[in-house]
Design an enzyme around this catalytic site. Sequence first.
Site, PDB file in Angstrom:
ATOM      1  N   HIS A 225      34.446   4.389  40.936  1.00  0.00           N
ATOM      2  CA  HIS A 225      33.594   4.015  42.068  1.00  0.00           C
ATOM      3  C   HIS A 225      32.358   4.907  42.184  1.00  0.00           C
ATOM      4  O   HIS A 225      31.443   4.594  42.961  1.00  0.00           O
ATOM      5  CB  HIS A 225      34.394   4.037  43.370  1.00  0.00           C
ATOM      6  CG  HIS A 225      34.078   2.895  44.290  1.00  0.00           C
ATOM      7  ND1 HIS A 225      32.820   2.350  44.405  1.00  0.00           N
ATOM      8  CD2 HIS A 225      34.873   2.187  45.139  1.00  0.00           C
ATOM      9  CE1 HIS A 225      32.836   1.375  45.298  1.00  0.00           C
ATOM     10  NE2 HIS A 225      34.071   1.247  45.746  1.00  0.00           N
ATOM     11  N   ASP A 229      30.008  -0.199  41.887  1.00  0.00           N
ATOM     12  CA  ASP A 229      30.428  -0.740  43.172  1.00  0.00           C
ATOM     13  C   ASP A 229      31.098  -2.088  42.937  1.00  0.00           C
ATOM     14  O   ASP A 229      31.048  -2.645  41.832  1.00  0.00           O
ATOM     15  CB  ASP A 229      29.229  -0.888  44.113  1.00  0.00           C
ATOM     16  CG  ASP A 229      28.624   0.463  44.482  1.00  0.00           C
ATOM     17  OD1 ASP A 229      29.395   1.410  44.711  1.00  0.00           O
ATOM     18  OD2 ASP A 229      27.380   0.559  44.518  1.00  0.00           O
TER      19      ASP A 229
END
Length: 253
Positions: A225, A229
């Site tokens: 992450h 995204d």
Amino acid sequence: EKNLSASGIAAPAVSSAESAGTRPDERITPSPMRRTIAHRLAQSAREIPHAWLLLEVDVTQLVRLREALKQRFRDAEGVELTYLPFVMKAAVDSLRDVPVVNASWQNDQIILKREVNLGVAVALDDGLVVPVIRGADQKSVVGLAHGLADIVSRARAGKLTLADVDGGTFTVNNTGAFGSVASQPIINYPQAAIMNMEAIVKRPVVVDDAIAIRSMLNVCLSFDHRILDGATAGRFLQGVKRRLEAWRPDSAL
């Protein structure tokens, strides 16, 4: 307070283990391979903020193509035509569209990898290895099938070298071979993502407002992450889905 027997005489104390009828635990010294796996996966889980997505893919037409070709393919090429090379091809082609998935996080920078070196998880009796097919984005389904057969056979024969497992930039894993339909893989450190191919299952699906029996495949992506995204990871998986659903019984490999 003492335990009394039926005769009223105090009974001897019994340990909880004895009363439960349990046997002592066994201690196992991990093999060097298992120690390495433990270290790398713990490092990945500790250092990489994992997130994951799952997409459903209708592979009915791909199943028909593979069924029609598998015997001729085996006779002509000398290797099995499984579904994994199709998934590998969809993945490496989708990496061209979303190259940030083929990356790693190093010293607070995102390192985009120019080469696509595809790691393939291979289960062994005493652990797991991830040999690499180099330049995977330059190969056809036929080439990937040959590359897969080569690394799997050498992995199971214990003939992999250090070069065979080094330099991977993205990893695929066929958890569907064990009947899994959804899973969250741990990223092969320090890569940005890993994708699982789950089991192909026939089930009822709504198609054009009618219920039809379709062969469905779940693809699951775990991603770093810090680098990706959800929208970017979703674009990558949509590319995989689109490519897998584009196969037809008359498609050329």
